[in-house]
Write a protein that holds these residues in place. Sequence first.
Motif, PDB file in Angstrom:
ATOM      1  N   ALA A 180      -4.684  39.108 -70.358  1.00  0.00           N
ATOM      2  CA  ALA A 180      -5.389  40.104 -69.547  1.00  0.00           C
ATOM      3  C   ALA A 180      -4.422  41.099 -68.922  1.00  0.00           C
ATOM      4  O   ALA A 180      -3.345  40.738 -68.455  1.00  0.00           O
ATOM      5  N   ARG A 181      -4.826  42.360 -68.916  1.00  0.00           N
ATOM      6  CA  ARG A 181      -4.022  43.394 -68.232  1.00  0.00           C
ATOM      7  C   ARG A 181      -4.425  43.374 -66.760  1.00  0.00           C
ATOM      8  O   ARG A 181      -5.096  44.283 -66.251  1.00  0.00           O
ATOM      9  N   HIS A 182      -3.974  42.319 -66.098  1.00  0.00           N
ATOM     10  CA  HIS A 182      -4.370  42.032 -64.712  1.00  0.00           C
ATOM     11  C   HIS A 182      -3.194  41.343 -64.042  1.00  0.00           C
ATOM     12  O   HIS A 182      -2.717  40.311 -64.516  1.00  0.00           O
ATOM     13  N   ILE A 183      -2.728  41.861 -62.940  1.00  0.00           N
ATOM     14  CA  ILE A 183      -1.530  41.347 -62.286  1.00  0.00           C
ATOM     15  C   ILE A 183      -1.662  39.883 -61.895  1.00  0.00           C
ATOM     16  O   ILE A 183      -0.679  39.132 -61.887  1.00  0.00           O
ATOM     17  N   PHE A 209      -1.771  27.192 -63.995  1.00  0.00           N
ATOM     18  CA  PHE A 209      -3.156  27.157 -64.497  1.00  0.00           C
ATOM     19  C   PHE A 209      -4.037  28.099 -63.675  1.00  0.00           C
ATOM     20  O   PHE A 209      -4.001  28.088 -62.446  1.00  0.00           O
ATOM     21  N   LYS A 210      -4.838  28.904 -64.372  1.00  0.00           N
ATOM     22  CA  LYS A 210      -5.779  29.796 -63.675  1.00  0.00           C
ATOM     23  C   LYS A 210      -6.875  30.194 -64.650  1.00  0.00           C
ATOM     24  O   LYS A 210      -6.608  30.798 -65.687  1.00  0.00           O
ATOM     25  N   LEU A 211      -8.105  29.852 -64.341  1.00  0.00           N
ATOM     26  CA  LEU A 211      -9.236  30.160 -65.209  1.00  0.00           C
ATOM     27  C   LEU A 211     -10.482  30.374 -64.355  1.00  0.00           C
ATOM     28  O   LEU A 211     -10.865  29.486 -63.591  1.00  0.00           O
ATOM     29  N   PRO A 212     -11.125  31.542 -64.442  1.00  0.00           N
ATOM     30  CA  PRO A 212     -12.332  31.791 -63.648  1.00  0.00           C
ATOM     31  C   PRO A 212     -13.428  30.779 -63.966  1.00  0.00           C
ATOM     32  O   PRO A 212     -13.700  30.491 -65.139  1.00  0.00           O
ATOM     33  N   ARG A 213     -14.047  30.254 -62.928  1.00  0.00           N
ATOM     34  CA  ARG A 213     -15.101  29.253 -63.127  1.00  0.00           C
ATOM     35  C   ARG A 213     -16.442  29.875 -63.513  1.00  0.00           C
ATOM     36  O   ARG A 213     -17.366  29.173 -63.916  1.00  0.00           O
ATOM     37  N   ASP A 214     -16.549  31.192 -63.391  1.00  0.00           N
ATOM     38  CA  ASP A 214     -17.823  31.841 -63.681  1.00  0.00           C
ATOM     39  C   ASP A 214     -18.018  32.167 -65.158  1.00  0.00           C
ATOM     40  O   ASP A 214     -19.019  32.782 -65.543  1.00  0.00           O
ATOM     41  N   GLY A 215     -17.060  31.768 -65.993  1.00  0.00           N
ATOM     42  CA  GLY A 215     -17.183  32.017 -67.433  1.00  0.00           C
ATOM     43  C   GLY A 215     -16.863  33.438 -67.844  1.00  0.00           C
ATOM     44  O   GLY A 215     -17.105  33.817 -69.001  1.00  0.00           O
ATOM     45  N   SER A 216     -16.299  34.241 -66.954  1.00  0.00           N
ATOM     46  CA  SER A 216     -16.020  35.643 -67.258  1.00  0.00           C
ATOM     47  C   SER A 216     -14.813  35.796 -68.179  1.00  0.00           C
ATOM     48  O   SER A 216     -13.986  34.892 -68.300  1.00  0.00           O
ATOM     49  N   TRP A 217     -14.734  36.960 -68.817  1.00  0.00           N
ATOM     50  CA  TRP A 217     -13.644  37.302 -69.731  1.00  0.00           C
ATOM     51  C   TRP A 217     -12.905  38.520 -69.185  1.00  0.00           C
ATOM     52  O   TRP A 217     -13.454  39.293 -68.406  1.00  0.00           O
ATOM     53  N   PRO A 218     -11.664  38.733 -69.596  1.00  0.00           N
ATOM     54  CA  PRO A 218     -10.929  39.918 -69.129  1.00  0.00           C
ATOM     55  C   PRO A 218     -11.616  41.210 -69.550  1.00  0.00           C
ATOM     56  O   PRO A 218     -12.243  41.281 -70.608  1.00  0.00           O
ATOM     57  N   GLU A 219     -11.475  42.239 -68.730  1.00  0.00           N
ATOM     58  CA  GLU A 219     -12.026  43.544 -69.061  1.00  0.00           C
ATOM     59  C   GLU A 219     -11.069  44.359 -69.928  1.00  0.00           C
ATOM     60  O   GLU A 219     -11.500  45.245 -70.661  1.00  0.00           O
ATOM     61  N   GLU A 220      -9.767  44.054 -69.832  1.00  0.00           N
ATOM     62  CA  GLU A 220      -8.774  44.849 -70.558  1.00  0.00           C
ATOM     63  C   GLU A 220      -7.581  43.982 -70.921  1.00  0.00           C
ATOM     64  O   GLU A 220      -7.217  43.071 -70.177  1.00  0.00           O
ATOM     65  N   TYR A 221      -6.966  44.282 -72.072  1.00  0.00           N
ATOM     66  CA  TYR A 221      -5.814  43.529 -72.542  1.00  0.00           C
ATOM     67  C   TYR A 221      -4.601  44.454 -72.698  1.00  0.00           C
ATOM     68  O   TYR A 221      -4.744  45.659 -72.867  1.00  0.00           O
ATOM     69  N   GLY A 222      -3.426  43.865 -72.661  1.00  0.00           N
ATOM     70  CA  GLY A 222      -2.210  44.633 -72.895  1.00  0.00           C
ATOM     71  C   GLY A 222      -1.194  44.444 -71.793  1.00  0.00           C
ATOM     72  O   GLY A 222      -1.462  43.791 -70.777  1.00  0.00           O
ATOM     73  N   VAL A 223      -0.011  45.003 -71.982  1.00  0.00           N
ATOM     74  CA  VAL A 223       1.043  44.922 -70.969  1.00  0.00           C
ATOM     75  C   VAL A 223       0.644  45.773 -69.767  1.00  0.00           C
ATOM     76  O   VAL A 223      -0.155  46.712 -69.883  1.00  0.00           O
ATOM     77  N   LEU A 224       1.204  45.453 -68.601  1.00  0.00           N
ATOM     78  CA  LEU A 224       0.860  46.184 -67.385  1.00  0.00           C
ATOM     79  C   LEU A 224       1.306  47.634 -67.464  1.00  0.00           C
ATOM     80  O   LEU A 224       0.598  48.543 -67.019  1.00  0.00           O
TER      81      LEU A 224
END
Length: 368
Positions: free
Chosen positions: A301-304, A325-340
């Motif tokens: 994910a392109r997310h800090i 370890f870090k995974l949203p419990r709401d089943g959501s997916w990243p909005e954007e991918y790539g390097v920061l």
Amino acid sequence: MNQRLRSLLPASSCLFGLLSLLGVMCFHFPRELTSAEFRSAYSVDFARDLLLFGLVASFVLGTLAVLLDRGRRAALVGVGAASVAVLLGGSDVAVEPFAPTRYSLGVDWFVLALFFSAVVFIPLERHLGVRQIDVARTGWRTDLTYFFVSHVLVQFILIAVTVLTAPVARAVSLPGVQAFVAGLPFWVQFLAAAFVADLAQAVLHRAYHRVSALWRFHAVHHSSRDMDWLAGSRVHLVETVLTRSIVLLPLLVLGFSVPAVNAYVILVGLQAVVAHANLGIRFGWLEYLVVLPRYHHWHHARHIDYWDRNYAIHFPVVDMLMGSFKLPRDGSWPEEYGVLKLETVPQGIVAQTLMPFRGDREYVDHVA
């Protein structure tokens, strides 16, 4: 015939036609173009049947695409390549006995891997994808080139890995541990090898993210802006050799059997493709036991908040032990991918191969 299926006709014809042509070349030059390690995994009859299927599929799908006026250029390339393959002998090319050589290209490995990966994952991603991504998405040529290079150079990569790991494995003697590991049942060895390898890979993976000199190599892998089965192929050649060496070394030192290591190699190849695939399936509690697409997608994910998370490739428990370890419990997916910082990675395999050796800089023609 629906719109989505029609759009696949020319691309499929082109794929089957070009792979068939490469397959015929492998029959003509088996010593130079086929991998000695991989030849034993399939029979000549199987290769002939698959080649015949590819030729027929290319002609049929290409003809349909032309008649429906869909992607004529790609369809004609596929039909043309298949025609050349037939003129060169098609599936009836005789294979004469040849002397083995240590140095050869793995074109056969590329053809078979791409054929089965595409046949399985393209339809799955079309129907089960998190988001709709065209097969010819932005960057697909770059990723396909990486796929080609990593498979065709497989024998040279193995030689490089052996050169790096063999001296260390010989120098470290743990006869008691090796005897214990060798005495374990196969399935226990397999699971233990996967865990040990995943732990070694995760430690190195964290170093890729935290050491700037290593990050410049790893940034290539994170530069894909779309995640699908092909995106995982975008890996710098130096990273490929280094990662495989670091992962293989503890398996050799601890004395895991050859069958267990071979089984692990199959697992890592399959899971690497699945983890990057565009598959929006909800696996529930399994996501906490095995690394599946959503888990690894958050690593890309392109997310800090996720830049330093989810390093494991097999078992999330490895990240739990490492505190990453870090995974949203709401089943959501990243909005954007790539390097920061998108401007730090150029486009194209040549520029990306040179990038780590050029220091920290920004590029005009970058992955954004």
